[in-house]
Design a protein around this motif. Structure first.
Motif, PDB file in Angstrom:
ATOM      1  N   TYR A 260       0.896  -1.295   0.138  1.00 49.63           N
ATOM      2  CA  TYR A 260      -0.081  -0.070  -0.033  1.00 49.63           C
ATOM      3  C   TYR A 260       0.833   1.198   0.009  1.00 49.63           C
ATOM      4  O   TYR A 260       0.374   2.372   0.069  1.00 49.63           O
ATOM      5  CB  TYR A 260      -1.182   0.155   1.201  1.00 49.63           C
ATOM      6  N   SER A 261       2.164   1.080   0.112  1.00 50.56           N
ATOM      7  CA  SER A 261       3.138   2.454   0.088  1.00 50.56           C
ATOM      8  C   SER A 261       3.100   2.831  -1.572  1.00 50.56           C
ATOM      9  O   SER A 261       2.831   1.898  -2.519  1.00 50.56           O
ATOM     10  CB  SER A 261       4.665   1.887   0.524  1.00 50.56           C
ATOM     11  N   ILE A 262       3.780   3.898  -1.520  1.00 48.13           N
ATOM     12  CA  ILE A 262       4.108   4.393  -2.685  1.00 48.13           C
ATOM     13  C   ILE A 262       5.764   4.922  -2.747  1.00 48.13           C
ATOM     14  O   ILE A 262       6.069   5.120  -1.552  1.00 48.13           O
ATOM     15  CB  ILE A 262       3.317   5.791  -3.500  1.00 48.13           C
ATOM     16  N   TYR A 263       6.427   4.717  -3.783  1.00 51.18           N
ATOM     17  CA  TYR A 263       7.867   4.790  -3.496  1.00 51.18           C
ATOM     18  C   TYR A 263       8.207   5.968  -4.718  1.00 51.18           C
ATOM     19  O   TYR A 263       7.536   6.136  -5.619  1.00 51.18           O
ATOM     20  CB  TYR A 263       8.540   3.351  -4.073  1.00 51.18           C
ATOM     21  N   GLU A 264       9.694   6.292  -4.466  1.00 51.52           N
ATOM     22  CA  GLU A 264       9.993   7.319  -5.474  1.00 51.52           C
ATOM     23  C   GLU A 264      11.363   6.963  -6.001  1.00 51.52           C
ATOM     24  O   GLU A 264      12.215   6.346  -5.093  1.00 51.52           O
ATOM     25  CB  GLU A 264      10.285   8.779  -5.129  1.00 51.52           C
ATOM     26  N   TYR A 265      11.694   7.006  -7.305  1.00 52.14           N
ATOM     27  CA  TYR A 265      13.013   6.630  -7.689  1.00 52.14           C
ATOM     28  C   TYR A 265      13.746   8.002  -7.853  1.00 52.14           C
ATOM     29  O   TYR A 265      13.298   9.093  -8.657  1.00 52.14           O
ATOM     30  CB  TYR A 265      13.156   5.937  -8.776  1.00 52.14           C
ATOM     31  N   ILE A 266      14.888   8.342  -7.132  1.00 54.07           N
ATOM     32  CA  ILE A 266      15.951   9.593  -7.554  1.00 54.07           C
ATOM     33  C   ILE A 266      16.876   9.619  -8.425  1.00 54.07           C
ATOM     34  O   ILE A 266      17.723   8.571  -8.111  1.00 54.07           O
ATOM     35  CB  ILE A 266      16.468   9.950  -6.024  1.00 54.07           C
TER      36      ILE A 266
END
Length: 300
Positions: A284-290
C-alpha cells in the motif's frame, strides 16, 4: 449449497470422470499474503508434478447441478492444458550446481507474509521481501516452480548470498523486463474508446508506464534489475513515482509539481482494495526513484 458440499462434489465429480487412472486430491494451500485457498491437483501414475487449480473463485451459493458439471469440465480442461508433459527428475534438486542457473527471485509484502518468511530465505527490501524460487520447467510458463525454503539451502550447504547472486544473474535473463506506455496498452484493449477519452480530456490523463517482465509473472521484481529504473528515468529526464500495481507489475509516473503523492497513495489503496486479488497485492506504499542518487525509497 454450502461451500464444503460444493468442494466435495467437485472432487468426487472429477474423480468419477477420470476414473482410476488419475489421483485427485484437495488440500488447503497458503498463498502469498497468508491467503488460504483450496487447491485441486490431478495426477496420473506417469506424473510426479501437477498444476494446482484453486476452487474458491468457482463457488457461489446458488449453484445448480448444471453449474457443477460445467465447473468439473473446466477444471479437467485446465489440467489437460497445463499439465507437465514429461515428469521432472526431482533428484536434480539435491545438488545446487544443477539448479543454480534456474533460480529466480520475486517480491512480496514483508508484513503480510511474516509466517511464511520464517520458513524461507529472504532479503528485506524496504517494506517488501525478496524471495526465491526455481524455474523447474524450461518453457518458463510458471506452472512448474519450486519455492526455495530453508531446508534447501541447508541441504546445499550455502548461504543466502549465493542464492541472491544466482537470482540476480538469472531473473533478468529468464524474465526480461519491459516498460510499456499504459496508453498503448489501453488502446490495444479498448480500441476507439480510449482514443475518445484522450481526445476529450487530454490534460487530465497522467503519463503512466507499466513495468513488468515479458511473461507478466512476478514482474514487480524488475525494479531489482540493474539500471532498469536508471535508464528509464534518463529517457524521461525525470525522477519517478513507483506505484505497486500488484506482485506482477508496477506503474511508473514521471514526477511533476502538479501531482500530489497523497492522491497517488489513494489510487494505490483503491486498486488494492477493489481490483487486485488478495494474494496478488504487493504493497500500500508508494515509492520514488531519485535519478541523481540512483536510489528508490518509500515516499508515503
Amino acid at each position: 449449497m454450502e461451500y464444503n458440499v460444493f468442494a466435495n462434489k467437485i472432487k468426487e465429480g472429477i474423480q468419477k470422470q477420470l476414473g482410476e487412472k488419475a489421483e485427485v486430491a484437495m488440500q488447503k494451500i497458503t498463498k502469498n499474503n497468508n491467503v488460504v485457498l483450496d487447491g485441486i491437483t490431478i495426477r496420473t501414475k506417469n506424473e510426479n508434478i501437477s498444476p494446482t487449480i484453486y476452487l474458491n473463485n468457482y463457488y457461489f451459493e446458488e449453484l445448480t447441478e448444471d453449474n457443477l458439471q460445467g465447473i468439473i469440465q473446466e477444471i479437467i480442461s485446465l489440467y489437460k492444458q497445463n499439465k507437465v508433459v514429461n515428469s521432472i527428475d526431482i533428484n536434480f534438486f539435491s545438488n545446487f550446481e544443477n539448479v543454480k542457473d534456474k533460480i529466480a527471485y520475486k517480491l512480496i509484502n514483508f508484513d503480510k507474509n511474516l509466517e511464511q518468511l520464517k520458513k524461507i530465505p529472504y532479503i528485506q527490501f524496504m517494506d517488501l521481501a525478496i524471495v526465491f524460487y526455481c524455474l523447474a520447467q524450461s518453457d518458463m510458463s510458471g506452472n512448474a516452480t519450486i519455492v526455495i525454503n530453508n531446508s534447501h539451502i541447508q541441504m546445499w550447504g550455502i548461504e543466502i548470498e549465493a542464492i541472491f547472486k544466482a537470482a540476480q544473474r538469472n531473473t533478468k535473463r529468464l524474465l526480461q523486463a519491459e516498460v510499456e506506455n499504459i496508453e498503448d496498452i489501453l488502446r490495444e484493449e479498448l480500441g476507439e474508446t480510449i482514443q475518445e477519452i484522450y481526445k476529450e480530456e487530454p490534460n487530465d490523463v497522467l503519463p503512466m508506464y507499466v513495468l513488468s517482465n515479458k511473461a507478466k509473472l512476478n514482474g514487480a521484481a524488475c525494479i531489482l534489475y540493474k539500471d532498469v529504473l536508471k535508464n528509464f528515468s534518463k529517457t524521461l529526464n525525470s525522477d519517478l513515482y513507483v506505484l505497486p500495481s500488484s506482485i506482477h507489475e508496477l506503474i511508473l509516473i514521471p514526477q511533476n509539481k502538479n501531482m500530489r503523492p497523497e492522491d497517488l497513495k489513494e489510487m494505490v489503496k483503491d486498486t488494492n482494495d477493489n481490483h487486485v486479488e488478495a494474494e496478488e497485492i504487493l504493497s500500500y506504499s508508494i515509492y520514488e526513484y531519485i535519478k541523481k542518487e540512483d536510489k528508490i525509497r518509500i515516499l508515503l
